[in-house]
Design a protein around this motif. Structure first.
Motif, PDB file in Angstrom:
ATOM      1  N   ALA A 135     -84.305  49.859  75.624  1.00 31.30           N
ATOM      2  CA  ALA A 135     -84.085  50.471  77.123  1.00 31.30           C
ATOM      3  C   ALA A 135     -84.887  51.625  77.297  1.00 31.30           C
ATOM      4  CB  ALA A 135     -82.868  50.301  77.238  1.00 31.30           C
ATOM      5  N   VAL A 136     -86.157  51.909  76.851  1.00 34.36           N
ATOM      6  CA  VAL A 136     -86.900  53.014  77.070  1.00 34.36           C
ATOM      7  C   VAL A 136     -87.007  53.246  78.541  1.00 34.36           C
ATOM      8  CG1 VAL A 136     -87.941  53.239  74.673  1.00 34.36           C
ATOM      9  CG2 VAL A 136     -88.942  51.950  76.596  1.00 34.36           C
ATOM     10  N   SER A 137     -87.338  54.565  78.829  1.00 38.60           N
ATOM     11  CA  SER A 137     -87.629  54.920  80.242  1.00 38.60           C
ATOM     12  C   SER A 137     -88.924  55.275  80.448  1.00 38.60           C
ATOM     13  CB  SER A 137     -86.738  56.195  80.790  1.00 38.60           C
ATOM     14  OG  SER A 137     -85.182  55.972  80.468  1.00 38.60           O
ATOM     15  N   GLY A 138     -89.406  55.157  81.734  1.00 37.05           N
ATOM     16  CA  GLY A 138     -90.681  55.742  82.215  1.00 37.05           C
ATOM     17  C   GLY A 138     -91.971  55.048  81.447  1.00 37.05           C
ATOM     18  N   THR A 139     -92.945  55.621  81.205  1.00 38.26           N
ATOM     19  CA  THR A 139     -93.993  55.015  80.525  1.00 38.26           C
ATOM     20  C   THR A 139     -93.869  54.928  79.107  1.00 38.26           C
ATOM     21  OG1 THR A 139     -95.119  57.320  80.500  1.00 38.26           O
ATOM     22  CG2 THR A 139     -95.588  55.934  82.506  1.00 38.26           C
ATOM     23  N   ARG A 140     -92.965  55.301  78.569  1.00 36.50           N
ATOM     24  CA  ARG A 140     -92.615  55.062  77.186  1.00 36.50           C
ATOM     25  C   ARG A 140     -92.700  53.750  76.542  1.00 36.50           C
ATOM     26  NH1 ARG A 140     -91.314  59.603  74.050  1.00 36.50           N
ATOM     27  NH2 ARG A 140     -90.780  58.852  72.098  1.00 36.50           N
ATOM     28  N   ASN A 141     -93.224  53.516  75.536  1.00 35.02           N
ATOM     29  CA  ASN A 141     -93.313  52.204  74.813  1.00 35.02           C
ATOM     30  C   ASN A 141     -92.198  52.192  73.739  1.00 35.02           C
ATOM     31  OD1 ASN A 141     -95.366  51.616  76.389  1.00 35.02           O
ATOM     32  ND2 ASN A 141     -96.635  50.942  75.136  1.00 35.02           N
ATOM     33  N   VAL A 142     -91.879  50.949  73.280  1.00 37.47           N
ATOM     34  CA  VAL A 142     -91.096  50.815  71.921  1.00 37.47           C
ATOM     35  C   VAL A 142     -91.435  49.505  71.238  1.00 37.47           C
ATOM     36  CG1 VAL A 142     -88.816  50.190  73.299  1.00 37.47           C
ATOM     37  CG2 VAL A 142     -88.476  50.832  71.178  1.00 37.47           C
ATOM     38  N   VAL A 143     -91.391  49.408  70.138  1.00 38.92           N
ATOM     39  CA  VAL A 143     -91.374  48.084  69.185  1.00 38.92           C
ATOM     40  C   VAL A 143     -90.596  48.169  68.164  1.00 38.92           C
ATOM     41  CG1 VAL A 143     -93.123  46.847  67.889  1.00 38.92           C
ATOM     42  CG2 VAL A 143     -94.078  48.139  69.505  1.00 38.92           C
ATOM     43  N   GLN A 144     -89.956  47.130  68.228  1.00 38.74           N
ATOM     44  CA  GLN A 144     -89.013  46.694  67.040  1.00 38.74           C
ATOM     45  C   GLN A 144     -89.667  45.640  66.141  1.00 38.74           C
ATOM     46  OE1 GLN A 144     -85.417  45.184  68.718  1.00 38.74           O
ATOM     47  NE2 GLN A 144     -84.270  46.986  68.711  1.00 38.74           N
ATOM     48  N   VAL A 145     -89.638  46.176  64.789  1.00 39.49           N
ATOM     49  CA  VAL A 145     -90.207  45.483  63.764  1.00 39.49           C
ATOM     50  C   VAL A 145     -89.394  44.853  62.852  1.00 39.49           C
ATOM     51  CG1 VAL A 145     -91.770  45.406  61.665  1.00 39.49           C
ATOM     52  CG2 VAL A 145     -92.257  46.820  63.556  1.00 39.49           C
ATOM     53  N   GLU A 146     -89.052  43.256  62.966  1.00 41.34           N
ATOM     54  CA  GLU A 146     -87.774  43.044  62.206  1.00 41.34           C
ATOM     55  C   GLU A 146     -88.335  42.552  60.831  1.00 41.34           C
ATOM     56  OE1 GLU A 146     -84.978  39.196  62.547  1.00 41.34           O
ATOM     57  OE2 GLU A 146     -86.171  39.761  64.435  1.00 41.34           O
ATOM     58  N   THR A 147     -87.763  43.198  59.681  1.00 37.86           N
ATOM     59  CA  THR A 147     -88.285  42.977  58.484  1.00 37.86           C
ATOM     60  C   THR A 147     -87.348  41.829  57.682  1.00 37.86           C
ATOM     61  OG1 THR A 147     -86.940  44.517  57.547  1.00 37.86           O
ATOM     62  CG2 THR A 147     -89.078  45.381  58.216  1.00 37.86           C
ATOM     63  N   ALA A 148     -88.102  41.325  56.827  1.00 42.87           N
ATOM     64  CA  ALA A 148     -87.247  40.134  55.960  1.00 42.87           C
ATOM     65  C   ALA A 148     -86.034  40.836  55.416  1.00 42.87           C
ATOM     66  CB  ALA A 148     -88.287  39.242  54.991  1.00 42.87           C
ATOM     67  N   HIS A 149     -86.196  41.932  54.642  1.00 43.29           N
ATOM     68  CA  HIS A 149     -85.195  42.517  53.753  1.00 43.29           C
ATOM     69  C   HIS A 149     -84.466  43.859  54.219  1.00 43.29           C
ATOM     70  CE1 HIS A 149     -86.694  39.267  51.362  1.00 43.29           C
ATOM     71  NE2 HIS A 149     -87.919  39.848  51.453  1.00 43.29           N
ATOM     72  N   ALA A 150     -84.942  44.200  55.249  1.00 43.13           N
ATOM     73  CA  ALA A 150     -84.439  45.505  55.900  1.00 43.13           C
ATOM     74  C   ALA A 150     -84.165  45.603  57.239  1.00 43.13           C
ATOM     75  CB  ALA A 150     -85.505  46.625  55.181  1.00 43.13           C
ATOM     76  N   ASP A 151     -83.797  44.763  57.771  1.00 45.39           N
ATOM     77  CA  ASP A 151     -83.483  44.420  59.191  1.00 45.39           C
ATOM     78  C   ASP A 151     -84.405  45.285  60.080  1.00 45.39           C
ATOM     79  OD1 ASP A 151     -80.981  43.233  58.944  1.00 45.39           O
ATOM     80  OD2 ASP A 151     -79.596  44.773  59.301  1.00 45.39           O
ATOM     81  N   GLY A 152     -83.945  45.787  61.212  1.00 47.30           N
ATOM     82  CA  GLY A 152     -85.057  46.084  61.993  1.00 47.30           C
ATOM     83  C   GLY A 152     -85.418  47.784  61.849  1.00 47.30           C
ATOM     84  N   ILE A 153     -86.872  48.028  62.295  1.00 47.62           N
ATOM     85  CA  ILE A 153     -87.381  49.112  62.365  1.00 47.62           C
ATOM     86  C   ILE A 153     -87.914  49.563  63.936  1.00 47.62           C
ATOM     87  CG2 ILE A 153     -89.092  50.712  61.329  1.00 47.62           C
ATOM     88  CD1 ILE A 153     -87.498  49.652  59.020  1.00 47.62           C
ATOM     89  N   ASP A 154     -87.242  50.531  64.468  1.00 48.38           N
ATOM     90  CA  ASP A 154     -87.602  50.801  65.794  1.00 48.38           C
ATOM     91  C   ASP A 154     -88.635  52.061  65.833  1.00 48.38           C
ATOM     92  OD1 ASP A 154     -85.569  49.195  66.550  1.00 48.38           O
ATOM     93  OD2 ASP A 154     -84.185  50.582  66.729  1.00 48.38           O
ATOM     94  N   LEU A 155     -89.641  51.928  66.540  1.00 50.09           N
ATOM     95  CA  LEU A 155     -90.881  52.624  66.653  1.00 50.09           C
ATOM     96  C   LEU A 155     -91.026  53.080  68.042  1.00 50.09           C
ATOM     97  CD1 LEU A 155     -93.051  50.867  64.246  1.00 50.09           C
ATOM     98  CD2 LEU A 155     -91.996  52.949  63.705  1.00 50.09           C
ATOM     99  N   SER A 156     -90.963  54.307  68.625  1.00 48.55           N
ATOM    100  CA  SER A 156     -91.027  54.442  70.045  1.00 48.55           C
ATOM    101  C   SER A 156     -92.130  55.813  69.842  1.00 48.55           C
ATOM    102  CB  SER A 156     -89.842  54.640  71.087  1.00 48.55           C
ATOM    103  OG  SER A 156     -89.368  55.858  70.430  1.00 48.55           O
ATOM    104  N   GLY A 157     -92.694  55.709  71.410  1.00 52.48           N
ATOM    105  CA  GLY A 157     -93.567  56.846  71.761  1.00 52.48           C
ATOM    106  C   GLY A 157     -94.547  56.467  72.747  1.00 52.48           C
ATOM    107  N   ARG A 158     -95.693  57.104  72.723  1.00 49.22           N
ATOM    108  CA  ARG A 158     -96.483  57.025  74.031  1.00 49.22           C
ATOM    109  C   ARG A 158     -97.556  55.986  73.902  1.00 49.22           C
ATOM    110  NH1 ARG A 158     -96.521  60.546  77.994  1.00 49.22           N
ATOM    111  NH2 ARG A 158     -95.224  62.427  77.671  1.00 49.22           N
ATOM    112  N   GLY A 159     -97.518  54.863  74.731  1.00 47.66           N
ATOM    113  CA  GLY A 159     -98.301  53.665  74.384  1.00 47.66           C
ATOM    114  C   GLY A 159     -99.691  53.726  75.098  1.00 47.66           C
TER     115      GLY A 159
END
Lengths: 319, 188
Positions: free
Chosen positions: A274-298
């Motif tokens: 639920a990022v705001s404005g023009t920000r982007n976010v990506v969740q990378v779902e790994t096989a052994h370490a759950d999700g990694i969230d990366l957000s920033g300027r897209g």
């Protein structure tokens, strides 16, 4: 230190030229659609950018001269085109045939002709990297590469700043799509023809690229393989109902090795998506370490150029 | 002569309460021949419609019994009768509906909700054993003729969220409505 040739002189190409020196690289050639500036000893980048700003062309040489210049890395930053992905694809092919590296900011070649690009790369001593094509400055592909794409089960995220800005404003102000879109156009957040962003095409191209990476060559995706829905049918009343329930609507793209899907989705207000404005976010779902969230300027010139130059730094020496 | 159709549904809303609903019961059976059959017969006898039986033969409880999960459909008014009959037959009922609606999901519908009969839309979604509609909010700021939005809160059995969403998607597509689905997020 690498010698860089930059093809395409929009916001991203200009920022790459501007920031290359800061990363320790020499720019030996710059081309736009009108002409080119070439200097094997390294261009005076400020002068090139001033000339571009003053008369709209970077130099007197022919654009093709830039492709023939003695560079190590070709930065392909021409506008994304669909279908045959030209002229970007030919620029990639030319550089690889010369055993040079390619860094793409242009999504076309890896979204529409991924197999062809990989085939040419396999026959070349050069490599192709394309971090800037997905999520601007956010290190999505670098992260996937670090873990190994075979250990990533899915990637999903908010990958279009314009659509996210519109949805954020609609929810905050209780306005309808048309009002907010007009405002976004006035602010320069949305283009005069916003269809590429609001119809979901841009987000879909990024997800197609992610799916191509996650499929590890088992399957090739193009835009035609994606299920795509934009935000033009999301009324303010839907956002109101979502907000009453602690949720919001985001244009979410999902990529796996089997599927690409983009559409408006309900997400909790507290979700990392639920990022705001023009920000982007990506969740990378790994096989052994759950999700990694990366957000920033897209998006944006310096942001995307930052990803381009990170790729340039990742490339191995050619000699 | 066939009966007039109107009589089959004299109370379109008031009659809804006793429509068949899905239930899950968990039993523990002795590991003896015929035990499973003797547990299922009372369900059928009392008007229950068996949907699925999960017979975990490899797994034995500390008391040496075999757990069995039974999904069935029956009018709510008959459910207690089924449980009572099972208990009277000496069958160990461990849980009734404990996990039946283990998950909740929220979905938005957008479009001509009034013109496409929102009541029928809810009924269609509820006709699936996978979902019940727990809550409905409607917003039609432009009046009934304009595009409206609805928020549906569904309860689904654990693991049946995809099935429940599939029904919403199907009904929405048939009625030309736009479904905004929830995102199943990365588990954390």
């Amino acid at each position: 230190m690498s010698r860089i040739a930059v093809v395409g002189c929009g916001a991203v190409g200009r920022s790459v030229v501007d920031l290359a020196g800061d990363h320790g690289h020499d720019v030996v050639a710059v081309a736009d659609s009108q002409g080119a500036a070439v200097d094997p000893a390294g261009l005076e980048t400020r002068a090139v950018l001033e000339r571009k700003a003053a008369d709209g062309a970077v130099g007197d040489a022919a654009p093709a001269d830039a492709l023939a210049a003695p560079y190590d890395v070709l930065v392909e930053a021409t506008p994304t085109t669909l279908g045959d992905a030209e002229p970007g694809f030919s620029h990639v092919a030319r550089a690889l045939s010369r055993d040079r590296h390619v860094v793409l900011a242009n999504k076309g070649p890896v979204a529409e002709r991924y197999g062809d690009v990989r085939e040419l790369e396999a026959a070349s001593r050069g490599s192709v990297l394309f971090e800037a094509t997905v999520g601007g400055a956010i290190p999505v592909l670098g992260t996937i590469d670090d873990y190994g794409p075979e250990r990533i089960t899915a990637a999903r995220g908010v990958l279009n700043g314009t659509a996210n800005f519109v949805l954020t404003r609609m929810a905050a102000e209780g306005l309808d799509y048309e009002h907010v879109l007009a405002e976004a156009q006035d602010m320069g957040v949305a283009e005069a023809d916003p269809s590429f962003d609001v119809e979901g095409t841009d987000a879909a191209l990024k997800c197609v690229i992610l799916a191509n990476v996650l499929a590890c060559g088992e399957r090739e995706f193009t835009l035609d393989d994606a299920t795509v829905e934009g935000i033009t049918r999301v009324p303010g009343s839907a956002l109101d109902l979502a907000a009453e329930d602690g949720r919001t609507v985001r244009l979410v793209g999902e990529a796996t090795a089997d599927e690409v899907r983009v559409g408006p989705r309900l997400v909790p207000d507290t979700s990392p998506l639920a990022v705001s404005g023009t920000r982007n976010v990506v969740q990378v779902e790994t096989a052994h370490a759950d999700g990694i969230d990366l957000s920033g300027r897209g998006a944006g010139g310096p942001e995307t150029a930052t990803a381009v130059l990170a790729d340039v730094g990742r490339l191995p020496p050619l000699d | 002569m066939t009966e007039p159709e109107a009589e089959t549904d004299p109370e379109p809303d008031g009659g809804r309460d006793d429509r068949p609903q899905a239930h899950t019961i968990r039993l523990e059976l002795a590991d003896e021949p015929g035990e499973l059959l003797s547990a299922l017969e009372p369900i059928a006898d009392e008007g229950g419609n068996l949907l699925s039986i999960f017979h975990e033969r490899g797994h034995i409880t500390p008391r040496g019994r075999i757990p069995v999960e039974v999904d069935l459909e029956c009018p709510p008014s008959r459910f207690e009768g089924i449980l009572e009959r099972l208990r009277n037959e000496g069958i160990n009922v461990v849980d009734a509906d404990a996990e039946r609606y283990g998950e909740h999901l929220t979905v938005l519908l957008v479009g001509d909700l009034v013109g496409t009969d929102i009541s029928d839309t809810v009924t269609r979604v509820e006709s699936s054993p996978a979902a019940t509609v727990e809550d409905l909010s409607l917003s039609a700021p432009g009046g009934p003729a304009e595009q409206a939005s609805a928020r549906l809160r569904l309860a689904t059995r654990a693991g049946a969220a995809d099935e429940a969403l599939g029904i919403v998607r199907t009904v929405a597509a048939e009625k030309g409505l736009h479904a905004i689905e929830p995102l199943t997020e990365v588990s954390r």
